[in-house]
Design a protein around this motif. Structure first.
Motif, PDB file in Angstrom:
ATOM      1  N   GLN A  43      36.318 -26.444  18.170  1.00  0.00           N
ATOM      2  CA  GLN A  43      37.368 -25.699  18.844  1.00  0.00           C
ATOM      3  C   GLN A  43      37.469 -24.285  18.308  1.00  0.00           C
ATOM      4  OE1 GLN A  43      40.479 -28.335  17.835  1.00  0.00           O
ATOM      5  NE2 GLN A  43      39.975 -29.817  19.418  1.00  0.00           N
ATOM      6  N   LEU A  44      37.264 -24.128  17.017  1.00  0.00           N
ATOM      7  CA  LEU A  44      37.407 -22.834  16.380  1.00  0.00           C
ATOM      8  C   LEU A  44      36.087 -22.391  15.761  1.00  0.00           C
ATOM      9  CD1 LEU A  44      40.774 -23.487  14.521  1.00  0.00           C
ATOM     10  CD2 LEU A  44      40.455 -22.273  16.679  1.00  0.00           C
ATOM     11  N   MET A  45      35.849 -21.102  15.798  1.00  0.00           N
ATOM     12  CA  MET A  45      34.677 -20.531  15.152  1.00  0.00           C
ATOM     13  C   MET A  45      34.894 -20.549  13.640  1.00  0.00           C
ATOM     14  SD  MET A  45      32.745 -19.334  17.737  1.00  0.00           S
ATOM     15  CE  MET A  45      31.890 -17.841  17.326  1.00  0.00           C
ATOM     16  N   VAL A  46      33.797 -20.522  12.894  1.00  0.00           N
ATOM     17  CA  VAL A  46      33.865 -20.459  11.436  1.00  0.00           C
ATOM     18  C   VAL A  46      33.203 -19.172  10.963  1.00  0.00           C
ATOM     19  CG1 VAL A  46      33.995 -22.948  11.075  1.00  0.00           C
ATOM     20  CG2 VAL A  46      31.765 -21.847  11.233  1.00  0.00           C
ATOM     21  N   LEU A 117      24.213 -24.162   9.090  1.00  0.00           N
ATOM     22  CA  LEU A 117      25.130 -25.116   9.714  1.00  0.00           C
ATOM     23  C   LEU A 117      26.293 -24.394  10.388  1.00  0.00           C
ATOM     24  CD1 LEU A 117      25.884 -28.001  10.340  1.00  0.00           C
ATOM     25  CD2 LEU A 117      26.987 -28.139   8.090  1.00  0.00           C
ATOM     26  N   ARG A 118      26.837 -23.380   9.745  1.00  0.00           N
ATOM     27  CA  ARG A 118      27.923 -22.617  10.368  1.00  0.00           C
ATOM     28  C   ARG A 118      27.456 -21.883  11.614  1.00  0.00           C
ATOM     29  NH1 ARG A 118      31.891 -20.082   5.791  1.00  0.00           N
ATOM     30  NH2 ARG A 118      32.760 -22.076   5.114  1.00  0.00           N
ATOM     31  N   ARG A 119      26.238 -21.383  11.627  1.00  0.00           N
ATOM     32  CA  ARG A 119      25.696 -20.735  12.830  1.00  0.00           C
ATOM     33  C   ARG A 119      25.588 -21.752  13.964  1.00  0.00           C
ATOM     34  NH1 ARG A 119      22.919 -16.229  14.764  1.00  0.00           N
ATOM     35  NH2 ARG A 119      24.398 -15.217  13.386  1.00  0.00           N
ATOM     36  N   MET A 126      30.646 -21.638  21.141  1.00  0.00           N
ATOM     37  CA  MET A 126      30.543 -20.621  22.197  1.00  0.00           C
ATOM     38  C   MET A 126      29.897 -21.178  23.465  1.00  0.00           C
ATOM     39  SD  MET A 126      29.713 -17.039  20.235  1.00  0.00           S
ATOM     40  CE  MET A 126      28.177 -17.594  19.541  1.00  0.00           C
ATOM     41  N   ALA A 127      29.019 -22.185  23.317  1.00  0.00           N
ATOM     42  CA  ALA A 127      28.361 -22.771  24.485  1.00  0.00           C
ATOM     43  C   ALA A 127      29.241 -23.793  25.196  1.00  0.00           C
ATOM     44  CB  ALA A 127      27.038 -23.413  24.064  1.00  0.00           C
ATOM     45  N   GLN A 149      32.235 -30.528   3.687  1.00  0.00           N
ATOM     46  CA  GLN A 149      32.848 -29.216   3.448  1.00  0.00           C
ATOM     47  C   GLN A 149      33.048 -28.433   4.742  1.00  0.00           C
ATOM     48  OE1 GLN A 149      30.070 -27.383   0.825  1.00  0.00           O
ATOM     49  NE2 GLN A 149      30.597 -28.680  -0.913  1.00  0.00           N
ATOM     50  N   GLN A 150      32.225 -28.713   5.745  1.00  0.00           N
ATOM     51  CA  GLN A 150      32.304 -27.977   7.003  1.00  0.00           C
ATOM     52  C   GLN A 150      33.116 -28.710   8.071  1.00  0.00           C
ATOM     53  OE1 GLN A 150      31.300 -24.838   6.900  1.00  0.00           O
ATOM     54  NE2 GLN A 150      30.791 -25.383   4.794  1.00  0.00           N
ATOM     55  N   GLY A 151      33.897 -29.696   7.664  1.00  0.00           N
ATOM     56  CA  GLY A 151      34.837 -30.333   8.577  1.00  0.00           C
ATOM     57  C   GLY A 151      34.319 -31.538   9.333  1.00  0.00           C
TER      58      GLY A 151
END
Length: 168
Positions: A43-46, A117-119, A126-127, A149-151
């Motif tokens: 839902q949200l960008m990192v 991973l964040r990319r 965005m897609a 760590q990345q949710g």
């Protein structure tokens, strides 16, 4: 000259597979690896921080798949990942499957995997994908920690691979 031994393997899916597992283990198959199902809502960008200079991220896209590759000074591949979009049925969320993510041994512990991973998370958001799904093996404790760590949240699923030595 020959091979020292041959190995066979099979994957097991969750559910009521008791009889199949009993049959395979009675034939000499042993549990080799455990796999987790991890998912992350998109839902949200990192925030993405490029870990060092001279790194370049390249994409190779097809209709359902994206391959990511990170190179150092355009020559040495230091990391890669592959994601696959599957068709969502009506009323279901639109998931993106992370099939593979890896960082070359000499490049580990430099936040390259975290950046990659964040990319992937941001590109998927965005897609318009609803969730990102991964099936990491229990062998990769560093990857499991990174996903946490990345949710990513562990789901109620256990997959296993079984192996058997076939000949010597």
């Amino acid at each position: 000259m020959g091979y020292p031994y041959f190995q066979g393997g099979v994957g097991i899916l969750p559910g009521d597979w008791d009889e199949i597992v009993r049959a395979l283990t009675s034939m000499g198959y042993t549990f080799a690896h455990r796999f987790y199902l991890l998912r992350r809502d998109l839902q949200l960008m990192v925030e993405e921080d490029v870990p060092m200079a001279d790194l370049r991220l390249e994409y190779q896209r097809s209709q359902t798949e994206v391959r990511y590759r990170i190179y150092y000074r355009l020559v040495e591949q230091v990391a890669s990942a592959r994601v696959l979009a599957l068709e969502a049925t009506e009323g279901e969320s639109r998931p993106l499957h992370l099939l593979d993510i890896s960082v070359a041994e000499p490049w580990r512990n430099r936040n390259i995997g975290k950046w990659l991973l964040r990319r992937i998370i941001n590109d998927a958001t965005m897609a318009g994908f609803d969730e990102l799904i991964a099936f990491p093996s229990s062998r990769y404790s560093v990857a499991l920690a990174l996903f946490g760590q990345q949710g990513f949240i562990e789901q109620n699923y256990r997959g296993y691979s079984l192996e058997k030595e076939l000949a010597q």
